[in-house]
Design a protein around this motif. Structure first.
Motif, PDB file in Angstrom:
ATOM      1  N   SER A  17     -23.440  89.679 -40.261  1.00  0.00           N
ATOM      2  CA  SER A  17     -22.417  90.568 -39.735  1.00  0.00           C
ATOM      3  C   SER A  17     -22.994  91.543 -38.726  1.00  0.00           C
ATOM      4  O   SER A  17     -24.178  91.900 -38.784  1.00  0.00           O
ATOM      5  CB  SER A  17     -21.771  91.373 -40.871  1.00  0.00           C
ATOM      6  OG  SER A  17     -21.113  90.539 -41.803  1.00  0.00           O
ATOM      7  N   ARG A  19     -21.384  95.114 -36.313  1.00  0.00           N
ATOM      8  CA  ARG A  19     -20.268  95.938 -35.888  1.00  0.00           C
ATOM      9  C   ARG A  19     -20.546  96.482 -34.498  1.00  0.00           C
ATOM     10  O   ARG A  19     -21.523  97.204 -34.286  1.00  0.00           O
ATOM     11  CB  ARG A  19     -20.001  97.102 -36.844  1.00  0.00           C
ATOM     12  CG  ARG A  19     -18.695  97.831 -36.504  1.00  0.00           C
ATOM     13  CD  ARG A  19     -18.340  98.920 -37.485  1.00  0.00           C
ATOM     14  NE  ARG A  19     -19.123 100.133 -37.267  1.00  0.00           N
ATOM     15  CZ  ARG A  19     -18.750 101.339 -37.680  1.00  0.00           C
ATOM     16  NH1 ARG A  19     -17.594 101.486 -38.346  1.00  0.00           N
ATOM     17  NH2 ARG A  19     -19.520 102.383 -37.457  1.00  0.00           N
ATOM     18  N   ARG A  67     -12.239  86.517 -39.506  1.00  0.00           N
ATOM     19  CA  ARG A  67     -13.657  86.875 -39.520  1.00  0.00           C
ATOM     20  C   ARG A  67     -13.926  88.209 -38.828  1.00  0.00           C
ATOM     21  O   ARG A  67     -14.814  88.949 -39.238  1.00  0.00           O
ATOM     22  CB  ARG A  67     -14.496  85.787 -38.851  1.00  0.00           C
ATOM     23  CG  ARG A  67     -14.400  84.435 -39.534  1.00  0.00           C
ATOM     24  CD  ARG A  67     -15.406  83.450 -38.949  1.00  0.00           C
ATOM     25  NE  ARG A  67     -15.154  83.185 -37.532  1.00  0.00           N
ATOM     26  CZ  ARG A  67     -16.027  83.418 -36.547  1.00  0.00           C
ATOM     27  NH1 ARG A  67     -17.220  83.937 -36.842  1.00  0.00           N
ATOM     28  NH2 ARG A  67     -15.721  83.134 -35.297  1.00  0.00           N
ATOM     29  N   GLN A  82     -15.624  94.708 -35.970  1.00  0.00           N
ATOM     30  CA  GLN A  82     -16.406  94.269 -37.116  1.00  0.00           C
ATOM     31  C   GLN A  82     -16.420  92.755 -37.121  1.00  0.00           C
ATOM     32  O   GLN A  82     -15.363  92.123 -37.178  1.00  0.00           O
ATOM     33  CB  GLN A  82     -15.808  94.792 -38.416  1.00  0.00           C
ATOM     34  CG  GLN A  82     -16.537  94.339 -39.667  1.00  0.00           C
ATOM     35  CD  GLN A  82     -17.931  94.910 -39.774  1.00  0.00           C
ATOM     36  OE1 GLN A  82     -18.124  96.103 -39.569  1.00  0.00           O
ATOM     37  NE2 GLN A  82     -18.909  94.061 -40.076  1.00  0.00           N
ATOM     38  N   ASN A  84     -17.805  89.445 -39.033  1.00  0.00           N
ATOM     39  CA  ASN A  84     -18.367  88.876 -40.252  1.00  0.00           C
ATOM     40  C   ASN A  84     -18.435  87.363 -40.141  1.00  0.00           C
ATOM     41  O   ASN A  84     -17.783  86.762 -39.299  1.00  0.00           O
ATOM     42  CB  ASN A  84     -17.519  89.268 -41.461  1.00  0.00           C
ATOM     43  CG  ASN A  84     -17.468  90.747 -41.703  1.00  0.00           C
ATOM     44  OD1 ASN A  84     -18.427  91.469 -41.449  1.00  0.00           O
ATOM     45  ND2 ASN A  84     -16.331  91.219 -42.220  1.00  0.00           N
TER      46      ASN A  84
END
Length: 124
Positions: A17, A19, A67, A82, A84
């Motif tokens: 992940s 951000r 996602r 974000q 993921n």
């Protein structure tokens, strides 16, 4: 004039992940639709996600739906992405864009201001 500065890119393994953040200048940020686009190697710039300047409605490309999550903090003049469950095909330079209207559009030519981009690399 609006200035946009992206940050948060980097190198991650598939499944990881990140951000991204986009810091914006300007007095009318709350009224701007904001979006993220990306451009991978040898590809055209494509729409990723957007959030309206009116009611915070969000929109996503099918390739990232479920996602990625776009959000904004109007008190900080910042929009976030974000990301993921990253995949190698997510590798690209990610650009923040602002549209000086409330509603979202998916075409890059509908956005008025652009950041310099931040590199996201996903290794397999």
């Amino acid at each position: 004039q609006v200035q946009l500065v992206e940050s948060g890119g980097g190198l991650v393994q598939a499944g990881g992940s990140l951000r991204l953040s986009c810091a914006a200048s300007g007095r009318a940020f709350r009224r701007y639709a904001m979006a993220w686009f990306r451009q991978g190697p040898g590809k055209e710039r494509e729409f990723v996600a957007a959030i309206s300047g009116s009611d915070d409605r969000t929109y996503y490309a099918d390739s990232v739906k479920g996602r990625f999550t776009i959000s904004r903090d109007n008190a900080k003049n910042t929009v976030y992405l974000q990301m993921n469950s990253l995949k190698p095909e997510d590798t690209a330079v990610y650009y923040c864009a602002a549209r000086t209207m409330l509603s979202v559009r998916v075409g890059a030519d509908k956005y008025d201001y652009w950041g310099q981009g931040t590199q996201v690399t996903v290794s397999s």
